[in-house]
Structure formats: structure tokens, C-alpha cells
Design an enzyme around this catalytic site. Structure first.
Site, PDB file in Angstrom:
ATOM      1  CB  CYS A  10      -0.899  -0.001   1.240  1.00 19.22           C
ATOM      2  SG  CYS A  10      -2.049   1.396   1.292  1.00 19.22           S
ATOM      3  CG  ASP A  35      -0.676   4.018   5.333  1.00 18.58           C
ATOM      4  OD1 ASP A  35       0.235   4.527   6.030  1.00 18.58           O
ATOM      5  OD2 ASP A  35      -1.867   4.024   5.666  1.00 18.58           O
ATOM      6  NE  ARG A  75      -0.622   4.910   8.797  1.00 20.08           N
ATOM      7  CZ  ARG A  75      -1.888   4.650   9.133  1.00 20.08           C
ATOM      8  NH1 ARG A  75      -2.295   4.875  10.359  1.00 20.08           N
ATOM      9  NH2 ARG A  75      -2.730   4.168   8.248  1.00 20.08           N
ATOM     10  CG  HIS A 107      -1.517  -1.098   5.957  1.00 18.11           C
ATOM     11  ND1 HIS A 107      -2.034  -0.094   6.737  1.00 18.11           N
ATOM     12  CD2 HIS A 107      -1.695  -0.707   4.678  1.00 18.11           C
ATOM     13  CE1 HIS A 107      -2.495   0.880   5.955  1.00 18.11           C
ATOM     14  NE2 HIS A 107      -2.311   0.530   4.700  1.00 18.11           N
ATOM     15  CB  CYS A 125      -5.677  -0.567   4.654  1.00 19.50           C
ATOM     16  SG  CYS A 125      -5.364   0.011   2.975  1.00 19.50           S
TER      17      CYS A 125
HETATM   18 ZN    ZN Z   1      -3.394   1.203   3.062  1.00 19.33          ZN
END
Ligand code: ZN
Length: 213
Positions: free
Chosen positions: A42, A44, A46, A98, A101
Site C-alpha cells: 500500500c 500508506d 506508515r 496492512h 488501511c
Molecule cells: Zn493502506
């Protein structure tokens, strides 16, 4: 948070630190890449791909998008998979989702998401495929986490449906496809232990693209 001005300063520090611990670092960086792993994760912020696996530059080929999707008409992810398998000869392909998400959460929210609608449709279809199981989970958070896992499993299937993966596996015995979930609360990776051989066999009833039957 780093300011924009700090980014180049950070970059110079990073080079200095790398060279201090490994004098051949730059020579290795400039040489051809031979990664064993393709990671599809992803976007993302993090979930930093290299860091969570402890891998250095050159060790993993990375593709990231919202909610780690492998859509069959996405020229981007399909090009990445083809190049990684046919040219880089990666041994493992990892699809890593994750928990928490935002993309998966948005897909579970029944409202208009604009340009994200066709993208999130992929996850909404995963929900539809596993509707009975998901609707049986009463706790909303647990349901959401389970959809994160099921989405990873379905995206692994999409990787296994590609001709390049099937042909390479038939000829070379690799790549093997794995599904993982990263837990933002513990920082740990969870292997969903996808049975690659079994899934491949099941998929090839319909999608046998190796040219042999
Ligand atoms: Zn995500």
C-alpha cells in the site's frame, strides 16, 4: 516532521552514513539490480517497504498503490510484475496489506468516492466474494481487519493469474507468491501462509496460461 528544506540535507547525511558503514555502498548502488523479491504494498506512508523487511537498496523491487491492488487492466502493476519476473527473475512476490488501511476502510463506506470509485470497486468485489464470512463478523473493526486479509489473498490470486508468473513457475520453479499483513500497532508482519501450489492448481482450472494442459 522534516521540513522541505531538510530533505536534501537528510539525503547527504544518508549517503555519508551508508558510505561510513560500507565503503562499497555507492559502487553497489550504481551496479545492476538483482533483487530476489518483488513487493506489492500500500502507498500508506506508515508502511515503508524496505525498512520493515530490513532490506537494503538493490534487494527488493517495489510497487505501491492504494490498498495494494493487482487489477488486471492496470498497466502499471502488470508491467511491474512482468518486468520483475521476466527480466529480474525474482524468486518471491509478496503482496503486503496492512491493518487500518484507509483504502479498505473507504471501500467499506457506502458513499461516492469520486475518482476512487473504480479503484475501490476492486475491494468492494472482494467483499462481495466473501460476503457470507464478512457479514457473519459482528465487530466492525474485526470485520475490517478480515477484509484487509481477504483483500491480500485475492490480490495474490490476481498475481497468480498472470501468464508471466505461471510460465516462469512451470519452467523455473519460481516465483512463489506470498500474502502478508503489516500490523501498525506492533510493527510486525503476519504471513497469511497462502498455499501457493494449491492456489495455482485451483486457478489453472480456468486460467492455465502456461501453454500446456
Ligand atoms: Zn493502506
Amino acid at each position: 516532521m522534516a521540513t522541505y528544506e531538510q530533505l536534501f540535507e537528510n539525503n547527504r547525511k544518508w549517503v555519508a552514513e551508508k558510505v561510513a558503514t560500507d565503503k562499497d555502498f555507492l559502487a553497489k548502488l550504481a551496479s545492476d539490480q538483482e533483487p530476489d523479491y518483488l513487493y506489492i504494498g500500500c502507498s500508506d506512508s506508515r508502511v515503508p517497504a524496505n525498512e520493515i523487511m530490513g532490506l537494503e537498496p538493490g534487494e527488493v523491487f517495489v510497487h505501491r498503490n492504494i490498498a495494494n491492488l493487482v487489477a488486471n487492466i492496470d498497466l502499471n502493476v502488470m508491467s511491474v510484475i512482468n518486468y520483475a519476473v521476466a527480466n529480474l527473475h525474482v524468486k518471491h512476490i509478496i503482496v503486503c496489506g496492512h491493518y487500518n488501511c484507509g483504502g479498505v476502510k473507504a471501500a467499506m463506506t457506502p458513499k461516492d468516492m469520486g475518482i476512487l470509485n473504480p479503484w475501490l470497486r476492486n475491494i468492494r468485489d472482494v467483499y462481495r466474494l466473501h460476503e457470507d464470512e464478512l457479514d457473519g463478523i459482528k465487530d466492525e473493526h474485526e470485520k475490517y481487519n478480515r477484509l484487509v486479509e481477504l483483500n491480500v489473498v485475492e490480490q495474490c490470486r490476481n498475481v497468480i493469474k498472470t501468464a508471466v508468473v505461471q510460465k516462469s513457475y512451470a519452467e523455473n520453479g519460481y516465483p512463489v507468491v506470498h500474502g502478508w499483513v503489516f500490523d501498525l500497532k506492533t510493527g510486525l508482519l503476519k504471513d497469511l501462509n497462502i498455499d501457493f501450489e494449491a492456489v495455482l492448481k485451483q486457478i489453472q482450472k480456468i486460467y492455465n496460461l502456461t501453454g500446456s494442459h
